[in-house]
Design an enzyme around this catalytic site. Sequence first.
Site, mmCIF file in Angstrom:
data_model
loop_
_atom_site.group_PDB
_atom_site.id
_atom_site.type_symbol
_atom_site.label_atom_id
_atom_site.label_comp_id
_atom_site.label_asym_id
_atom_site.label_seq_id
_atom_site.Cartn_x
_atom_site.Cartn_y
_atom_site.Cartn_z
ATOM 1 C CD GLN A 96 38.546 32.025 42.458
ATOM 2 O OE1 GLN A 96 37.656 32.948 41.706
ATOM 3 N NE2 GLN A 96 39.226 32.894 43.474
ATOM 4 C CG ASP A 99 47.310 25.235 39.538
ATOM 5 O OD1 ASP A 99 46.731 24.608 40.561
ATOM 6 O OD2 ASP A 99 47.538 26.408 39.541
ATOM 7 C CG HIS A 114 36.577 27.969 38.781
ATOM 8 N ND1 HIS A 114 37.111 28.892 38.841
ATOM 9 C CD2 HIS A 114 35.400 27.965 39.164
ATOM 10 C CE1 HIS A 114 36.376 29.803 39.256
ATOM 11 N NE2 HIS A 114 35.018 29.454 39.356
ATOM 12 C CB CYS A 122 33.398 10.434 28.174
ATOM 13 S SG CYS A 122 32.110 10.241 26.819
ATOM 14 C CB CYS A 146 34.907 8.397 25.111
ATOM 15 S SG CYS A 146 34.575 7.053 26.767
ATOM 16 C CB CYS A 149 30.936 5.576 24.734
ATOM 17 S SG CYS A 149 31.054 7.309 24.956
ATOM 18 N N GLY A 186 45.935 35.691 46.254
ATOM 19 C CA GLY A 186 45.912 35.492 44.886
ATOM 20 C C GLY A 186 44.813 35.701 43.751
ATOM 21 C CB THR A 187 41.480 35.489 44.177
ATOM 22 O OG1 THR A 187 40.168 35.344 43.510
ATOM 23 C CG2 THR A 187 41.301 35.481 45.615
HETATM 24 P P1 OAD Z 1 42.875 36.792 38.424
HETATM 25 O O1 OAD Z 1 43.639 36.872 37.278
HETATM 26 O O2 OAD Z 1 41.777 37.487 38.183
HETATM 27 O O3 OAD Z 1 43.486 37.489 39.797
HETATM 28 C C1 OAD Z 1 44.677 37.227 40.081
HETATM 29 C C2 OAD Z 1 45.037 37.945 41.235
HETATM 30 O O4 OAD Z 1 46.435 37.595 41.635
HETATM 31 C C3 OAD Z 1 45.236 39.247 40.908
HETATM 32 O O5 OAD Z 1 44.669 40.260 41.668
HETATM 33 C C4 OAD Z 1 46.787 39.815 40.940
HETATM 34 O O6 OAD Z 1 47.319 41.112 41.399
HETATM 35 C C5 OAD Z 1 47.393 38.649 42.114
HETATM 36 N N1 OAD Z 1 48.640 38.291 41.852
HETATM 37 C C6 OAD Z 1 49.521 38.007 40.720
HETATM 38 N N2 OAD Z 1 50.531 37.432 41.048
HETATM 39 C C7 OAD Z 1 50.569 37.363 42.370
HETATM 40 C C8 OAD Z 1 51.301 36.589 43.371
HETATM 41 N N3 OAD Z 1 52.950 36.281 42.968
HETATM 42 N N4 OAD Z 1 51.161 36.684 44.593
HETATM 43 C C9 OAD Z 1 49.724 37.064 45.297
HETATM 44 N N5 OAD Z 1 49.077 37.529 44.274
HETATM 45 C C10 OAD Z 1 49.515 37.780 43.033
HETATM 46 O O7 OAD Z 1 42.625 35.031 39.034
HETATM 47 P P2 OAD Z 1 41.381 34.545 39.695
HETATM 48 O O8 OAD Z 1 40.874 35.349 40.609
HETATM 49 O O9 OAD Z 1 42.005 33.166 40.066
HETATM 50 O O10 OAD Z 1 37.898 30.915 35.887
HETATM 51 O O11 OAD Z 1 40.290 34.278 38.874
HETATM 52 C C11 OAD Z 1 39.074 33.805 38.928
HETATM 53 C C12 OAD Z 1 38.457 32.843 37.681
HETATM 54 O O12 OAD Z 1 38.607 33.555 36.456
HETATM 55 C C13 OAD Z 1 39.668 31.582 37.582
HETATM 56 O O13 OAD Z 1 39.385 30.504 38.242
HETATM 57 C C14 OAD Z 1 39.230 31.442 35.985
HETATM 58 C C15 OAD Z 1 39.139 33.011 35.549
HETATM 59 O O14 OAD Z 1 38.085 33.091 34.403
HETATM 60 C C16 OAD Z 1 37.692 29.754 35.122
HETATM 61 O O15 OAD Z 1 38.602 29.081 34.716
HETATM 62 C C17 OAD Z 1 36.369 29.079 35.167
#
Ligand code: OAD
Length: 245
Positions: A96, A99, A114, A122, A146, A149, A186-187
């Site tokens: 997701q 970077d 994402h 553009c 752009c 264009c 980490g999500t």
């Molecule tokens: P979140 O910020 O929702 O969740 C990040 C998770 O990583 C949390 O549960 C933290 O506990 C955990 N965390 C933090 N540091 C860590 C570490 N060092 N090791 C392991 N875990 C760690 O981020 P995402 O789930 O990626 O969307 O969020 C999903 C989407 O929401 C993103 O892609 C973005 C955002 O809005 C868009 O930009 C479209």
Amino acid sequence: MAIAHEFKHARRAVALTGAGISAESGLGTFRGRDGLWSRYDPAVVASIESFNQNPRKFWEFARDIGWKFLEAKPNAAHIALVELEAMKHLHCVVTQNIDGLHQRAGNKSVIEIHGNIGRVNCTMCATTYAAENIVDSLVQQDVPTCQRCGGTLKPDVVLFGEEIPKKTLAEALKRVRSADVLLTVGTSLEVYRASSFPELAKENHAKVISINMERTRWDDFSDYQVHGSAADVLPRIVQAIRISF
Ligand code: OAD
């Protein structure tokens, strides 16, 4: 270690990553006390509606946060996933994150659901630029345009209110549905589509392994949960695979 055993015997392990895997590269997460969305309202700064209504304001925010993403370096967690892939214990990474750190670390098979902030599109003629090739426009123009264009440029990221591109989503779903191990790293799994991936993988009887700093509401759904920093935990798993028979 049971997790090492799962990887060793997996034929199509898939890693689903989120902002936490890049935390030790100096990039903040989105949710939680210090998360980006505790300081900014995503509906205001990161939605397609706000981009269309006020691209100048949108670009102000994108520039504010964008450079940090472009300058970040992969950390030990990214490197561990490269090693897993090289050892043929990881089929692909579905991320997701915007970077680009998985590719910079060296992973070959990466699906970015994402998008990637290192690319700019553009909105008129669909030309794609690498951000590093148009730094002057990005720095000097309030709303970068752009070179072909004159259309308004937009970072190649999926904003709130936008769909994941069809081909990318189809590819990610195919990999997740056929996975025999799904590793989430980490999500928070708060955002659809990624939030549906563990269930989809389970329909194929995949083992779900979750590595996260803190508990998430998906923990009870996982077969294995490890709480800790991905940069500590993932290299230990790779090490355990190396020394196991
Ligand atoms: P979140 O910020 O929702 O969740 C990040 C998770 O990583 C949390 O549960 C933290 O506990 C955990 N965390 C933090 N540091 C860590 C570490 N060092 N090791 C392991 N875990 C760690 O981020 P995402 O789930 O990626 O969307 O969020 C999903 C989407 O929401 C993103 O892609 C973005 C955002 O809005 C868009 O930009 C479209």
